[in-house]
Motif scaffolding. Structure first.
Motif, PDB file in Angstrom:
ATOM      1  N   LYS A 183       0.837  -1.208   0.000  1.00 45.23           N
ATOM      2  CA  LYS A 183       0.000   0.000   0.000  1.00 45.23           C
ATOM      3  C   LYS A 183       0.874   1.261   0.000  1.00 45.23           C
ATOM      4  N   THR A 184       1.888   1.284   0.851  1.00 43.95           N
ATOM      5  CA  THR A 184       2.782   2.447   0.956  1.00 43.95           C
ATOM      6  C   THR A 184       3.534   2.692  -0.352  1.00 43.95           C
ATOM      7  N   ASN A 185       3.987   1.604  -0.980  1.00 43.01           N
ATOM      8  CA  ASN A 185       4.740   1.725  -2.232  1.00 43.01           C
ATOM      9  C   ASN A 185       3.896   2.293  -3.371  1.00 43.01           C
ATOM     10  N   ALA A 186       2.576   2.205  -3.239  1.00 45.44           N
ATOM     11  CA  ALA A 186       1.690   2.717  -4.296  1.00 45.44           C
ATOM     12  C   ALA A 186       1.465   4.225  -4.172  1.00 45.44           C
ATOM     13  N   THR A 187       1.814   4.782  -3.016  1.00 45.71           N
ATOM     14  CA  THR A 187       1.544   6.208  -2.775  1.00 45.71           C
ATOM     15  C   THR A 187       2.711   7.050  -3.282  1.00 45.71           C
ATOM     16  N   ILE A 188       2.862   7.079  -4.606  1.00 46.10           N
ATOM     17  CA  ILE A 188       3.993   7.800  -5.204  1.00 46.10           C
ATOM     18  C   ILE A 188       3.547   8.784  -6.287  1.00 46.10           C
ATOM     19  N   PHE A 189       2.238   8.927  -6.429  1.00 43.43           N
ATOM     20  CA  PHE A 189       1.725   9.811  -7.486  1.00 43.43           C
ATOM     21  C   PHE A 189       1.118  11.101  -6.934  1.00 43.43           C
ATOM     22  N   ASP A 190       1.252  11.309  -5.617  1.00 45.67           N
ATOM     23  CA  ASP A 190       0.636  12.499  -5.011  1.00 45.67           C
ATOM     24  C   ASP A 190       1.683  13.459  -4.443  1.00 45.67           C
ATOM     25  N   PHE A 191       2.936  13.300  -4.873  1.00 50.46           N
ATOM     26  CA  PHE A 191       3.966  14.264  -4.473  1.00 50.46           C
ATOM     27  C   PHE A 191       5.029  14.353  -5.560  1.00 50.46           C
ATOM     28  N   PHE A 192       5.807  15.431  -5.518  1.00 53.87           N
ATOM     29  CA  PHE A 192       6.873  15.641  -6.500  1.00 53.87           C
ATOM     30  C   PHE A 192       8.201  15.858  -5.790  1.00 53.87           C
ATOM     31  N   LEU A 193       9.264  15.410  -6.417  1.00 61.48           N
ATOM     32  CA  LEU A 193      10.612  15.724  -5.942  1.00 61.48           C
ATOM     33  C   LEU A 193      11.095  16.956  -6.700  1.00 61.48           C
ATOM     34  N   SER A 194      11.752  17.859  -6.000  1.00 60.55           N
ATOM     35  CA  SER A 194      12.280  19.059  -6.655  1.00 60.55           C
ATOM     36  C   SER A 194      13.413  18.673  -7.614  1.00 60.55           C
ATOM     37  N   ASP A 195      13.731  19.557  -8.520  1.00 59.19           N
ATOM     38  CA  ASP A 195      14.857  19.322  -9.431  1.00 59.19           C
ATOM     39  C   ASP A 195      16.135  19.068  -8.633  1.00 59.19           C
ATOM     40  N   GLU A 196      16.290  19.816  -7.559  1.00 60.29           N
ATOM     41  CA  GLU A 196      17.481  19.659  -6.715  1.00 60.29           C
ATOM     42  C   GLU A 196      17.561  18.255  -6.119  1.00 60.29           C
ATOM     43  N   ASP A 197      16.416  17.782  -5.602  1.00 56.90           N
ATOM     44  CA  ASP A 197      16.387  16.441  -5.019  1.00 56.90           C
ATOM     45  C   ASP A 197      16.597  15.365  -6.086  1.00 56.90           C
ATOM     46  N   MET A 198      15.994  15.550  -7.253  1.00 58.08           N
ATOM     47  CA  MET A 198      16.189  14.601  -8.366  1.00 58.08           C
ATOM     48  C   MET A 198      17.671  14.514  -8.724  1.00 58.08           C
ATOM     49  N   ASN A 199      18.323  15.675  -8.796  1.00 61.69           N
ATOM     50  CA  ASN A 199      19.746  15.697  -9.144  1.00 61.69           C
ATOM     51  C   ASN A 199      20.621  15.072  -8.060  1.00 61.69           C
ATOM     52  N   LYS A 200      20.255  15.314  -6.803  1.00 64.90           N
ATOM     53  CA  LYS A 200      20.999  14.712  -5.683  1.00 64.90           C
ATOM     54  C   LYS A 200      20.980  13.184  -5.797  1.00 64.90           C
ATOM     55  N   LEU A 201      19.785  12.655  -6.064  1.00 64.82           N
ATOM     56  CA  LEU A 201      19.638  11.200  -6.177  1.00 64.82           C
ATOM     57  C   LEU A 201      20.366  10.672  -7.407  1.00 64.82           C
ATOM     58  N   SER A 202      20.235  11.374  -8.521  1.00 65.82           N
ATOM     59  CA  SER A 202      20.899  10.931  -9.762  1.00 65.82           C
ATOM     60  C   SER A 202      22.413  10.937  -9.630  1.00 65.82           C
ATOM     61  N   SER A 203      22.925  11.830  -8.791  1.00 68.46           N
ATOM     62  CA  SER A 203      24.383  11.942  -8.640  1.00 68.46           C
ATOM     63  C   SER A 203      24.986  10.749  -7.906  1.00 68.46           C
ATOM     64  N   LEU A 204      24.135   9.862  -7.365  1.00 68.21           N
ATOM     65  CA  LEU A 204      24.629   8.666  -6.673  1.00 68.21           C
ATOM     66  C   LEU A 204      25.112   7.594  -7.654  1.00 68.21           C
ATOM     67  N   ASP A 205      24.854   7.794  -8.954  1.00 69.59           N
ATOM     68  CA  ASP A 205      25.191   6.778  -9.954  1.00 69.59           C
ATOM     69  C   ASP A 205      26.681   6.446  -9.932  1.00 69.59           C
ATOM     70  N   CYS A 206      26.980   5.178  -9.641  1.00 69.78           N
ATOM     71  CA  CYS A 206      28.375   4.725  -9.632  1.00 69.78           C
ATOM     72  C   CYS A 206      28.508   3.382 -10.338  1.00 69.78           C
ATOM     73  N   GLY A 207      27.434   2.996 -11.042  1.00 69.11           N
ATOM     74  CA  GLY A 207      27.468   1.735 -11.786  1.00 69.11           C
ATOM     75  C   GLY A 207      27.323   0.492 -10.930  1.00 69.11           C
ATOM     76  N   GLN A 208      26.853   0.651  -9.700  1.00 69.31           N
ATOM     77  CA  GLN A 208      26.755  -0.495  -8.784  1.00 69.31           C
ATOM     78  C   GLN A 208      25.527  -1.342  -9.085  1.00 69.31           C
ATOM     79  N   ARG A 209      25.748  -2.646  -9.206  1.00 67.02           N
ATOM     80  CA  ARG A 209      24.651  -3.592  -9.426  1.00 67.02           C
ATOM     81  C   ARG A 209      24.392  -4.406  -8.156  1.00 67.02           C
ATOM     82  N   PHE A 210      23.139  -4.753  -7.945  1.00 64.86           N
ATOM     83  CA  PHE A 210      22.775  -5.643  -6.852  1.00 64.86           C
ATOM     84  C   PHE A 210      22.291  -6.982  -7.393  1.00 64.86           C
TER      85      PHE A 210
END
Length: 287
Positions: A252-279
């Motif tokens: 239920k919690t995972n479905a609640t993702i369409f009622d908020f937005f991340l700012s451009d700054e937050d999107m960029n912060k998250l995107s900057s974590l890219d280091c090619g790591q696979r799980f």
């Protein structure tokens, strides 16, 4: 089709951005409970695979639960995948077995699960021929209407380019591992170029990113869970997500993702974590 957002595939079909992943969801009772919670929370898309060994349980659960929510088969989007053991000559039989296990007249989206073949080395030169044979079988079933859309999973840029050169029916979707630490820029650019929808699995990095300081900082700032933030980061880029859970509350919690937005700054912060790591597994060694 869904309480969330939908995207148009290159077939014209509408597919929800959010689906329930069913990897490691085993046993009729666990599948039933998860599907019930998901339908109640507004999920209308379900992702399975031959190797998950739960297609039959998923089909039975949907048959029983859809009427409870006033829904029909047409109201849900079902994805399944061809097992590596059926890659090549066994592809037609494998896909038809998925249809039989699900007990459905059609599958909305059917993917080649892996670019390799079970029993062959990743360097075996038969792998490309087997992929091509599998794709030809899926194309045939697509023309027959049994597979409404066809696509691939775990393909690298090289695998995608080869497929695009040889296919009669272009893939509708590519499903790969994707999260802030694995941004897959080359694959995403190829999908945009070829008109192939890009869908993520392991969006939550198996929980490893829940304790990442950047993820925690963003989650705290917008008063959301780390899981919601990671899923929102993907769907805000028009990327499909398939979070898996057996917990009704987390579903239920995972479905609640369409009622908020991340700012451009937050999107960029998250995107900057890219280091090619696979799980998960790395398909780049498969010829």
């Amino acid at each position: 089709m869904s309480s969330g957002m939908c995207v148009s595939l290159n077939t014209g079909a509408q597919m929800p951005l959010l689906g329930l992943g069913t990897y490691k969801l085993m046993g009729a009772e666990a599948v039933f409970q998860a599907v019930d919670a998901a339908l109640a929370a507004g999920y209308r898309s379900f992702d399975s695979a031959a190797v998950y060994r739960n297609e039959a349980d998923l089909g039975r659960a949907l048959k029983e639960l859809l009427p409870k929510y006033g829904l029909t088969r047409e109201d849900v989007f079902i994805t399944s995948k061809l097992g590596p053991k059926d890659q090549g000559a066994g592809a037609m039989e494998g896909a038809l077995r998925s249809l039989s296990e699900l007990d459905m007249c059609w599958i909305d989206l059917y993917l080649i699960h892996w670019p390799g073949t079970q029993g062959l080395e990743v360097t075996d030169q038969r792998n490309p021929d087997n992929r091509a044979a599998s794709w030809a079988a899926l194309e045939e079933l697509h023309v027959q209407g049994k597979l409404k859309a066809i696509g691939v999973s775990n393909y690298t840029p090289a695998h995608m380019r080869a497929l695009m050169k040889s296919c009669k029916v272009p893939p509708a979707l590519l499903q790969v591992e994707f999260h802030p630490r694995l941004g897959q820029p080359e694959l995403r650019a190829l999908c945009t170029k070829f008109g192939v929808f890009f869908q993520a699995y392991t969006s939550l990095a198996r929980g490893e990113l829940f304790s990442d300081p950047v993820v925690l900082e963003v989650a705290k700032a917008c008063n959301r869970t780390p899981a919601q933030v990671l899923l929102r980061w993907a769907v805000q880029q028009n990327i499909g997500v398939l979070p898996k859970s057996s917990s009704p509350e987390r579903i239920k919690t995972n479905a609640t993702i369409f009622d908020f937005f991340l700012s451009d700054e937050d999107m960029n912060k998250l995107s900057s974590l890219d280091c090619g790591q696979r799980f998960c597994w790395d398909p780049s060694h498969v010829v």
